[in-house]
Design a protein around this motif. Sequence first.
Motif, short mmCIF file in Angstrom:
data_model
loop_
_atom_site.label_atom_id
_atom_site.label_comp_id
_atom_site.label_asym_id
_atom_site.label_seq_id
_atom_site.Cartn_x
_atom_site.Cartn_y
_atom_site.Cartn_z
N TRP A 14 0.80 -1.23 0.00
CA TRP A 14 0.00 0.00 0.00
C TRP A 14 0.83 1.27 0.00
O TRP A 14 0.35 2.34 0.33
CB TRP A 14 -1.02 -0.02 1.16
CG TRP A 14 -1.83 -1.26 1.11
CD1 TRP A 14 -2.69 -1.65 0.11
CD2 TRP A 14 -1.80 -2.35 2.05
NE1 TRP A 14 -3.21 -2.89 0.38
CE2 TRP A 14 -2.69 -3.35 1.56
CE3 TRP A 14 -1.14 -2.56 3.25
CZ2 TRP A 14 -2.92 -4.54 2.24
CZ3 TRP A 14 -1.36 -3.75 3.93
CH2 TRP A 14 -2.24 -4.72 3.42
N GLY A 16 4.79 3.11 -1.75
CA GLY A 16 5.86 3.06 -2.71
C GLY A 16 7.12 3.63 -2.10
O GLY A 16 7.17 3.92 -0.90
N GLU A 39 11.63 0.67 -5.70
CA GLU A 39 10.20 0.68 -6.06
C GLU A 39 9.82 -0.76 -6.43
O GLU A 39 10.24 -1.28 -7.46
CB GLU A 39 9.94 1.61 -7.24
CG GLU A 39 8.47 1.85 -7.53
CD GLU A 39 7.77 2.66 -6.44
OE1 GLU A 39 6.65 2.26 -6.05
OE2 GLU A 39 8.34 3.67 -5.97
N TYR A 123 -6.06 -7.81 -6.64
CA TYR A 123 -5.27 -6.87 -5.86
C TYR A 123 -5.99 -6.55 -4.55
O TYR A 123 -7.21 -6.42 -4.52
CB TYR A 123 -5.02 -5.58 -6.64
CG TYR A 123 -4.04 -5.77 -7.78
CD1 TYR A 123 -2.68 -5.58 -7.60
CD2 TYR A 123 -4.49 -6.15 -9.06
CE1 TYR A 123 -1.79 -5.76 -8.64
CE2 TYR A 123 -3.60 -6.35 -10.10
CZ TYR A 123 -2.25 -6.15 -9.88
OH TYR A 123 -1.37 -6.35 -10.90
N TRP A 125 -6.59 -4.04 -1.45
CA TRP A 125 -6.56 -2.61 -1.12
C TRP A 125 -6.97 -2.38 0.33
O TRP A 125 -7.76 -3.14 0.88
CB TRP A 125 -7.52 -1.83 -2.01
CG TRP A 125 -7.23 -1.94 -3.48
CD1 TRP A 125 -7.60 -2.95 -4.32
CD2 TRP A 125 -6.52 -0.99 -4.27
NE1 TRP A 125 -7.16 -2.70 -5.59
CE2 TRP A 125 -6.49 -1.50 -5.60
CE3 TRP A 125 -5.90 0.23 -4.00
CZ2 TRP A 125 -5.87 -0.83 -6.65
CZ3 TRP A 125 -5.28 0.90 -5.05
CH2 TRP A 125 -5.27 0.37 -6.35
N THR A 150 -3.40 7.36 -3.20
CA THR A 150 -2.20 7.01 -3.98
C THR A 150 -1.63 5.64 -3.61
O THR A 150 -0.57 5.27 -4.11
CB THR A 150 -1.10 8.07 -3.77
OG1 THR A 150 -0.72 8.10 -2.38
CG2 THR A 150 -1.57 9.44 -4.21
N GLN A 151 -2.31 4.88 -2.76
CA GLN A 151 -1.77 3.60 -2.31
C GLN A 151 -1.47 2.67 -3.49
O GLN A 151 -2.13 2.72 -4.53
CB GLN A 151 -2.75 2.92 -1.36
CG GLN A 151 -4.05 2.47 -1.99
CD GLN A 151 -4.97 1.77 -1.00
OE1 GLN A 151 -4.71 0.65 -0.59
NE2 GLN A 151 -6.04 2.46 -0.61
N LYS A 152 -0.46 1.84 -3.30
CA LYS A 152 -0.06 0.85 -4.31
C LYS A 152 -0.44 -0.52 -3.78
O LYS A 152 0.18 -1.04 -2.84
CB LYS A 152 1.44 0.95 -4.56
CG LYS A 152 1.94 0.03 -5.66
CD LYS A 152 3.42 0.26 -5.91
CE LYS A 152 3.95 -0.63 -7.03
NZ LYS A 152 5.38 -0.38 -7.29
#
Length: 232
Positions: A14, A16, A39, A123, A125, A150-152
């Motif tokens: 969540w 980067g 990254e 995915y 989240w 902006t979470q990954k």
Amino acid sequence: MSDKPTVILVHGFWGGAAHWNKVIIELTRMGHTNIHAVELPLTSLGDDAERTRKMVAQQSGPVLLVGHSYGGAVITEAGNAPNVAGLVYIAAFAPDAGESPGAITQEHVPLAAANLTLDSDGYLWVKPELLHESFCQDLTEEEGLVMGITQKAPLASTFGDTITAPAWKTKPSWYQISTDDRMIAPENQKRMSSRLGARKIISLDASHASLASQQVEVASLIDEAATELAKN
């Protein structure tokens, strides 16, 4: 600072590389000049460890690997590279051989587990509107809002990937526990840190995002580890 190892920062789920921005500023103020932030693709432990190994291999001297959250599993898997001098865990998973982050999580389910949601592509989240209370409740609501949007997200299957040969069994380690962590239960952090044989363990009254809410203390632990390694 040339005698100190290069610091490579490894983010978790969540987030980067930019999740380390406040720690990077503090380390720079302390005089560190060789700092990198990986990254990760967050597609599998194997992929993430390989990406980290490649960055480690680009360094000409010793490296201090620093992992936050799931990044701790990554440095545990990737930290056997010959030029890795030490490992720092920041509110992080430190699995043993055959363990996965998911299995460890089930030992003491964190408070925010119910705030995760799986999408149709596999995915996982944190529900964006709940990320502040789940991940970084000691930051401002505005910071939580941005981190939520902006979470990954990782592939959920990554949670089940297991460690092969844990680097902490052969490399010196340091650990920071977040006592108000809602993403990795503090009980799990205490158990993992106690078996590392860590050179130092500190506890911070912090959320999972201690790297952003208590960046001075986190950077100080990293600097202490780097200083100690430079003496060896």
